[in-house]
Design a protein around this motif. Sequence first.
Motif, PDB file in Angstrom:
ATOM      1  N   THR A 135       0.831  -1.199   0.000  1.00  0.00           N
ATOM      2  CA  THR A 135       0.000   0.000   0.000  1.00  0.00           C
ATOM      3  C   THR A 135       0.866   1.249   0.000  1.00  0.00           C
ATOM      4  OG1 THR A 135      -0.144   0.239   2.412  1.00  0.00           O
ATOM      5  CG2 THR A 135      -1.725  -1.256   1.335  1.00  0.00           C
ATOM      6  N   ILE A 136       0.340   2.307  -0.594  1.00  0.00           N
ATOM      7  CA  ILE A 136       1.067   3.567  -0.643  1.00  0.00           C
ATOM      8  C   ILE A 136       1.173   4.182   0.747  1.00  0.00           C
ATOM      9  CG2 ILE A 136      -0.971   4.970  -1.113  1.00  0.00           C
ATOM     10  CD1 ILE A 136       2.562   5.417  -2.596  1.00  0.00           C
ATOM     11  N   GLU A 137       0.192   3.910   1.615  1.00  0.00           N
ATOM     12  CA  GLU A 137       0.227   4.450   2.976  1.00  0.00           C
ATOM     13  C   GLU A 137       1.432   3.920   3.750  1.00  0.00           C
ATOM     14  OE1 GLU A 137      -2.453   3.130   1.578  1.00  0.00           O
ATOM     15  OE2 GLU A 137      -3.736   4.917   1.344  1.00  0.00           O
ATOM     16  N   GLU A 138       1.753   2.645   3.561  1.00  0.00           N
ATOM     17  CA  GLU A 138       2.915   2.062   4.236  1.00  0.00           C
ATOM     18  C   GLU A 138       4.200   2.736   3.768  1.00  0.00           C
ATOM     19  OE1 GLU A 138       1.758  -2.579   5.044  1.00  0.00           O
ATOM     20  OE2 GLU A 138       2.222  -1.996   2.984  1.00  0.00           O
ATOM     21  N   ALA A 139       4.298   2.991   2.472  1.00  0.00           N
ATOM     22  CA  ALA A 139       5.488   3.639   1.926  1.00  0.00           C
ATOM     23  C   ALA A 139       5.645   5.045   2.479  1.00  0.00           C
ATOM     24  CB  ALA A 139       5.401   3.675   0.403  1.00  0.00           C
ATOM     25  N   ILE A 140       4.542   5.774   2.579  1.00  0.00           N
ATOM     26  CA  ILE A 140       4.584   7.135   3.102  1.00  0.00           C
ATOM     27  C   ILE A 140       4.983   7.138   4.571  1.00  0.00           C
ATOM     28  CG2 ILE A 140       3.159   9.141   3.674  1.00  0.00           C
ATOM     29  CD1 ILE A 140       1.549   8.522   1.102  1.00  0.00           C
TER      30      ILE A 140
END
Length: 219
Positions: A135-140
């Motif tokens: 998920t992009i949230e984890e990367a952020i």
Amino acid sequence: IILLMVLAVSGLTFHISKESNSFSFVIAIDNSQSMQADDFSPDRLTVSKKVAKDFVDIIPSGVDMGVVSFSGSSYIEQDMSQDRSDIKSAIENIELSGFGGTDLYEAIITSANLLKNKEDKAIILLSDGQINVGTIEEAIDYSVSNDIIVHAVAIGTKEGGKTDYAFSKLDEDSLKSVSYMTGGNYFTAENEETLAESFREILKLTKKKVSIEISNYLI
């Protein structure tokens, strides 16, 4: 008193930006199957590699750089180095991956591990945004917690291009999110000229992320 103690135990941290001129960079290049799309000539990956090598040539001497390739998994192509020939050779040797999917989260973790002993850290992410693993949230969250700025350079056109398996279009949303939320900048590169300009703009950016732990003040 109870409120202040709860906030202190929670490890409350402020993230701010300060000026800096001593960044270390990791160039993370998407080498998933969608990067063979022909909306860039001859394809997205070839042009990305060419312009990335040109960027290495204009980096000031003494700057540490590393290279990571990523698709469904990530691979360190070059550890942090100031040797431009080694860095350019690592970029040139990147080939399309046989792994399926594109995992942005793992790419950022791998890049962050290279930068862990550096003070001012930035990742230059080259991708068409076709993120379909993690998920992009984890990367952020991982980038912010490690004070890493991510400059995202979108490779591709909104009209898209052909690959061996499908038609691939640029997906900007994920790349915009990770750059904005980490204090970086987002660039759209729809041809080789605008891609080169994106790299030149990155060199002009001098802000870095700084974390301030305020638990002691609260106590």
